[in-house]
Structure formats: structure tokens, C-alpha cells
Design a protein around this motif. Structure first.
Motif, PDB file in Angstrom:
ATOM      1  N   HIS A 190       0.790  -1.139   0.010  1.00 15.99           N
ATOM      2  CA  HIS A 190      -0.118  -0.111  -0.090  1.00 15.99           C
ATOM      3  C   HIS A 190       0.851   1.010   0.132  1.00 15.99           C
ATOM      4  N   VAL A 191       1.039   1.484  -1.388  1.00 15.53           N
ATOM      5  CA  VAL A 191       2.456   2.630  -1.307  1.00 15.53           C
ATOM      6  C   VAL A 191       1.731   3.938  -1.848  1.00 15.53           C
ATOM      7  N   ASP A 192       2.013   4.945  -1.128  1.00 14.07           N
ATOM      8  CA  ASP A 192       1.617   6.324  -1.792  1.00 14.07           C
ATOM      9  C   ASP A 192       3.038   6.963  -2.695  1.00 14.07           C
ATOM     10  N   PHE A 193       2.847   6.687  -3.789  1.00 19.10           N
ATOM     11  CA  PHE A 193       4.285   6.848  -4.597  1.00 19.10           C
ATOM     12  C   PHE A 193       4.621   8.238  -4.693  1.00 19.10           C
ATOM     13  N   ASN A 194       3.590   9.224  -4.764  1.00 16.17           N
ATOM     14  CA  ASN A 194       3.713  10.574  -4.872  1.00 16.17           C
ATOM     15  C   ASN A 194       4.597  11.168  -3.700  1.00 16.17           C
ATOM     16  N   ALA A 195       3.805  10.551  -2.427  1.00 21.33           N
ATOM     17  CA  ALA A 195       4.440  10.930  -1.339  1.00 21.33           C
ATOM     18  C   ALA A 195       5.895  10.336  -1.073  1.00 21.33           C
ATOM     19  N   LEU A 196       6.073   9.205  -1.613  1.00 18.05           N
ATOM     20  CA  LEU A 196       7.076   8.450  -1.545  1.00 18.05           C
ATOM     21  C   LEU A 196       8.258   9.322  -2.277  1.00 18.05           C
ATOM     22  N   VAL A 197       7.946   9.828  -3.445  1.00 20.58           N
ATOM     23  CA  VAL A 197       8.957  10.612  -4.231  1.00 20.58           C
ATOM     24  C   VAL A 197       9.325  11.809  -3.678  1.00 20.58           C
ATOM     25  N   ARG A 198       8.150  12.612  -2.951  1.00 21.40           N
ATOM     26  CA  ARG A 198       8.452  13.780  -2.204  1.00 21.40           C
ATOM     27  C   ARG A 198       9.275  13.638  -1.072  1.00 21.40           C
ATOM     28  N   LYS A 199       8.992  12.574  -0.262  1.00 21.95           N
ATOM     29  CA  LYS A 199      10.086  12.449   0.953  1.00 21.95           C
ATOM     30  C   LYS A 199      11.096  12.260   0.653  1.00 21.95           C
ATOM     31  N   ALA A 200      11.460  11.406  -0.324  1.00 22.93           N
ATOM     32  CA  ALA A 200      12.810  10.819  -0.633  1.00 22.93           C
ATOM     33  C   ALA A 200      13.540  12.252  -1.190  1.00 22.93           C
ATOM     34  N   GLY A 201      13.161  13.082  -1.724  1.00 18.70           N
ATOM     35  CA  GLY A 201      13.441  14.273  -2.314  1.00 18.70           C
ATOM     36  C   GLY A 201      14.070  15.052  -1.259  1.00 18.70           C
ATOM     37  N   GLN A 202      13.322  15.170  -0.317  1.00 20.36           N
ATOM     38  CA  GLN A 202      13.615  15.996   0.971  1.00 20.36           C
ATOM     39  C   GLN A 202      14.702  15.171   1.794  1.00 20.36           C
ATOM     40  N   GLN A 203      14.650  13.944   1.946  1.00 22.11           N
ATOM     41  CA  GLN A 203      15.611  13.134   2.687  1.00 22.11           C
ATOM     42  C   GLN A 203      16.765  12.927   2.238  1.00 22.11           C
ATOM     43  N   CYS A 204      16.761  12.644   0.778  1.00 22.74           N
ATOM     44  CA  CYS A 204      17.932  12.206   0.059  1.00 22.74           C
ATOM     45  C   CYS A 204      18.406  13.048  -1.037  1.00 22.74           C
ATOM     46  N   GLY A 205      17.845  13.906  -1.475  1.00 28.29           N
ATOM     47  CA  GLY A 205      17.943  14.667  -2.765  1.00 28.29           C
ATOM     48  C   GLY A 205      19.262  15.690  -2.726  1.00 28.29           C
ATOM     49  N   HIS A 206      19.616  15.932  -1.162  1.00 35.10           N
ATOM     50  CA  HIS A 206      20.921  16.572  -1.096  1.00 35.10           C
ATOM     51  C   HIS A 206      22.213  15.627  -1.280  1.00 35.10           C
ATOM     52  N   TRP A 207      22.022  14.356  -1.289  1.00 32.38           N
ATOM     53  CA  TRP A 207      23.255  13.512  -1.457  1.00 32.38           C
ATOM     54  C   TRP A 207      23.999  13.451  -2.764  1.00 32.38           C
ATOM     55  N   LEU A 208      25.453  13.691  -2.647  1.00 30.11           N
ATOM     56  CA  LEU A 208      26.124  14.068  -3.925  1.00 30.11           C
ATOM     57  C   LEU A 208      26.622  12.792  -4.656  1.00 30.11           C
ATOM     58  N   PRO A 209      26.093  12.871  -5.867  1.00 30.87           N
ATOM     59  CA  PRO A 209      26.779  11.643  -6.647  1.00 30.87           C
ATOM     60  C   PRO A 209      27.915  11.689  -7.279  1.00 30.87           C
ATOM     61  N   HIS A 210      28.441  10.460  -7.512  1.00 24.84           N
ATOM     62  CA  HIS A 210      29.606  10.191  -8.021  1.00 24.84           C
ATOM     63  C   HIS A 210      29.803   8.910  -8.994  1.00 24.84           C
ATOM     64  N   PRO A 211      30.589   8.895  -9.954  1.00 20.16           N
ATOM     65  CA  PRO A 211      30.783   7.303 -10.597  1.00 20.16           C
ATOM     66  C   PRO A 211      30.867   6.319  -9.899  1.00 20.16           C
ATOM     67  N   VAL A 212      30.160   5.384 -10.090  1.00 26.58           N
ATOM     68  CA  VAL A 212      30.642   3.895  -9.419  1.00 26.58           C
ATOM     69  C   VAL A 212      30.449   2.819 -10.465  1.00 26.58           C
TER      70      VAL A 212
END
Length: 410
Positions: A190-212
Motif C-alpha cells: 500500500h504505497v503512496d508513490f507521490n508521497a514517497l518521491v516527495r519524502k525521498a527528495g527531502q531526505q536524500c535529494g542533497h546526497w552528492l553523486p559520483h561515478p560507481v
């Protein structure tokens, strides 16, 4: 309904949404495991999994444990050769709180004092594992069978590698592998996908990427025999590895290999069951397959009284010789197909099981299959498909290892 999106920093978010489900399962899947380590840092992925729960810049270890308890969640983490996963199964209305907590855990403090304390826990875990059947034989077999392939490494590492590991090495490993573009956030039920994306953006959106990058290479099969005398055990344990179908091969091959493993060595109704378990000749006996992203293995396992091991191995060899020469019967295929279909349906009614099924598949190969598609793959397997697997991966020349009271092997 399957949903997928990617944040600007590369973190992928996937979900299988079912409004009729009563629960929610969610987790962060990190594409890192024992195969991504160096020999001198063996076990760091698993060690890091433990360290992630020791606190963050905003939460102490006590806070993490208390909040998990307040969520009423079934929450845990695991590390394999290719994946580290942090997950929770809980009530759907607690989705935001779960993502907030799990996302915070994935940016840990990795304090030196916590590292030294947890190091002792890991060392005790390794020693405990060595005192349990099959007493390290499976780890030794992996080392011998895989040779120079990175899958040779133990998930736990060794006492030597863990003792020598430094907190600076762990921090460096974390920085290299826990990039958002190397992580998938998955959810099922029972997933609220829009809320999942919104919360993930708030919590994880600042993580800096690099090649792996992970190096993939097909296994070069090693065969041989290794005896590990251990007079403190009552039973004799035998394990074998054969080259097998990998996760990068066709679905017809993968599901044919899966059914073949059930026909040969399922815990009930298989050839091994009727030849060894039902007559009471062995305490346990089985045949299974394990897929990795670039290779795969078939595995034999046997435990029995030492005086019965030679006869039992002759029976197992006869099963392999017979199935290699004559294949499987239509009756065996139909019966095991029904068994696999039933087990798959029962397992996949649970959101937690679905999470691991499609979460791992997407992490490794960016593939998603519905339950109906997976069942159709099973239904479509033919005798020709199984014979094709046996031709490509004959059950011959395995690497065999045995541990127990026997000091010689004839």
C-alpha cells in the motif's frame, strides 16, 4: 501498478503499488557487497551494514532503535556478495516516518569509538559462524571454486581482515559505494508513490553523486577436492559447486535451471528426497542454484553419518549421471512446475517478499517483472529448455569439499 522515477542526483525510486494491501514494505538497496571489496578489506560491506545503525549526525544509536520500535516495524538489514539492503515492513500510514529514518541511517556518523566496539561484535560473529555447520566449509568452497573471481570473498570477511580494518578505510568505502546513483529506494504494498518521491527528495535529494562501477566477468570454472578433518563433529558434511546459469542469461534458461534444481534436490518429492532422505540415509541433502549478476552456480549439500557418506555420494553421482544422460521426465516437469507456481503465488502475496524480489532484480539489471509475468516464465519452461541447460552446464567435474570426522577419502 509499477511506478519508477529518478531524482536529480541519480537515486532511483521504484514501487509496486497495491491499494488492496494492508501493509507497506520499503527499503534502500545498495549495489555493493563482498565482491566489491579488496582482499585486505574483506568483510567491510557487512561491517558497514552494522555501523549504519550506530547513529547519525541527527540521531544517536538509541534514537534509531527507539524510533524503529515506535514504528512497530519489522525492520532489518542484510549484506550479500552483491547487495546491501536496509528495509522495514510496517503500516502504510507510517511511510513518511520510515523513509525519514531509513534515509537518515544511510548517512551515518561512523564514529571511531562505535567502530572499535562493533569490530568486536563482528569478530565474535565470525567465530560463532565457524562453530556452526558446515563449519566454514561453504566459505572455503567459495574461495576454491571461484578462484580469481571477486565472488570468492566471504561476506563476513576473516578475523585477520576485520582486525586490520581501520575506520578510515570504512569511511572511504562508504564514500565510494553509497553514492545515490548506486542506490535504489523500493517499496511494495500500500504505497503512496507521490508521497514517497516527495519524502525521498527531502531526505536524500542533497546526497552528492559520483561515478560507481562494478566489474563483471564470467566465472572460469575450477574443479577439485578438499578434505577438512574435524573430529569434534558427529556428521560428515559435503558441499559441491558446479558452473551454472547466471542472472545475465535468458529468462528461459534461468527458469529452466530453477525448475531443474527443484527436480533434483527439493526438500520434498525430488530425486534426492526419494533416493536419500526418504530411506533415512542422510540427515539432509539438497541441490540448488544461485544467481549472480554475471555468473551462477549449482550447489550440492549433504550431511550424514561418516560411514554412509561414500555410499550417499555414489547415489548423488548416479542421480547426476542419469539426469545428464536421459534428462528429466514430463511428469517431473509438470509436478515441479505446479509446486513452484504455488510457492511463488503464496510468497508474493506478501509485500515484504515482493520488495526483495523486484528490488534486487531492478538493482542489478534494471528489470521489472509482474507476478503474472514471472508465473508465465515458469509455465513456459519445456523439456528442451532443461536439456539445453544441462548441455550448456553439465553436472560434471564439480569442486567438492567435505568437513567432518573422516581423515581420508576414497
Amino acid at each position: 501498478m509499477f511506478r519508477q522515477t529518478t531524482l536529480d542526483n541519480g537515486l532511483e525510486i521504484i514501487a509496486e503499488c497495491n491499494d488492496n494491501a494492508w501493509s507497506l514494505a520499503t527499503g534502500f538497496f545498495v549495489k555493493t557487497g563482498a565482491r566489491d571489496e579488496s582482499d585486505d578489506m574483506a568483510g567491510v560491506s557487512h561491517f558497514l551494514e552494522h555501523a549504519m545503525f550506530k547513529g547519525t549526525p541527527t540521531r544517536s544509536a538509541a534514537d534509531v532503535n527507539r524510533e524503529l520500535d515506535e514504528l512497530g516495524a519489522y525492520a532489518n538489514a542484510y549484506t550479500t556478495e552483491e547487495t546491501t539492503c536496509y528495509y522495514a515492513v510496517l503500516l502504510p500510514e507510517l511511510q513518511d516516518r520510515a523513509i525519514d529514518l531509513l534515509g537518515d541511517i544511510l548517512r551515518p556518523s561512523l564514529r571511531r569509538d562505535d567502530f572499535e566496539t562493533e569490530k568486536q561484535v563482528i569478530l565474535e560473529e565470525i567465530k560463532m559462524y565457524e562453530d556452526l555447520p558446515p563449519f566454514g566449509a561453504d566459505e572455503k568452497l567459495r574461495e576454491l571454486f571461484f578462484g580469481n573471481h571477486p565472488l570468492r570473498r566471504s561476506v563476513l570477511g576473516t578475523c585477520e581482515s576485520i582486525e586490520q580494518l581501520t575506520v578510515e578505510q570504512m569511511r572511504g568505502y562508504f564514500e565510494r559505494h553509497y553514492s545515490p546513483n548506486n542506490i535504489v529506494l523500493a517499496a511494495a504494498g500500500h504505497v503512496d508513490f507521490n508521497a514517497l518521491v516527495r519524502k525521498a527528495g527531502q531526505q536524500c535529494g542533497h546526497w552528492l553523486p559520483h561515478p560507481v562501477e562494478r566489474k563483471r566477468c564470467r566465472l572460469k570454472t575450477e574443479s577439485g577436492f578438499h578434505l577438512m578433518p574435524r573430529d569434534s563433529t558427529a556428521q560428515q558434511y559435503v558441499m559441491q559447486m558446479f558452473n551454472g546459469v547466471g542472472g545475465d542469461e535468458s529468462n528461459s534458461e534461468r527458469y529452466a535451471a530453477f525448475l531443474l534444481a527443484h527436480i533434483i534436490g527439493d526438500e520434498v518429492g525430488s530425486r534426492m528426497y526419494w533416493d536419500l532422505l526418504d530411506p533415512g540415509l542422510a540427515d539432509s541433502c539438497g541441490f540448488s542454484m544461485v544467481e549472480y549478476s554475471d555468473t551462477g552456480v549449482f550447489m550440492t549439500s549433504l550431511s550424514c553419518a561418516p560411514e554412509m557418506v561414500q555410499e550417499n555420494m555414489r547415489r548423488i553421482d548416479a542421480i547426476y549421471t542419469g539426469i545428464q544422460s536421459h534428462g528429466v521426465t514430463e511428469e517431473e516437469l509438470v509436478r515441479n512446475r505446479t509446486k513452484v507456481l504455488s510457492r511463488s503465488v503464496l510468497a508474493n502475496e506478501i509485500p515484504g517478499n515482493r520488495l526483495f524480489s523486484f528490488g534486487n532484480e531492478w538493482l542489478q539489471d534494471r528489470k521489472y517483472y509482474t507476478i503474472h509475468e514471472e508465473l508465465d516464465f515458469v509455465r513456459s519452461v519445456t523439456l528442451d529448455d532443461i536439456n539445453g541447460v544441462l548441455e550448456k552446464y553439465p553436472l560434471e567435474s564439480p569442486y567438492t569439499i567435505t568437513v567432518g570426522p573422516l581423515e581420508t577419502w576414497t
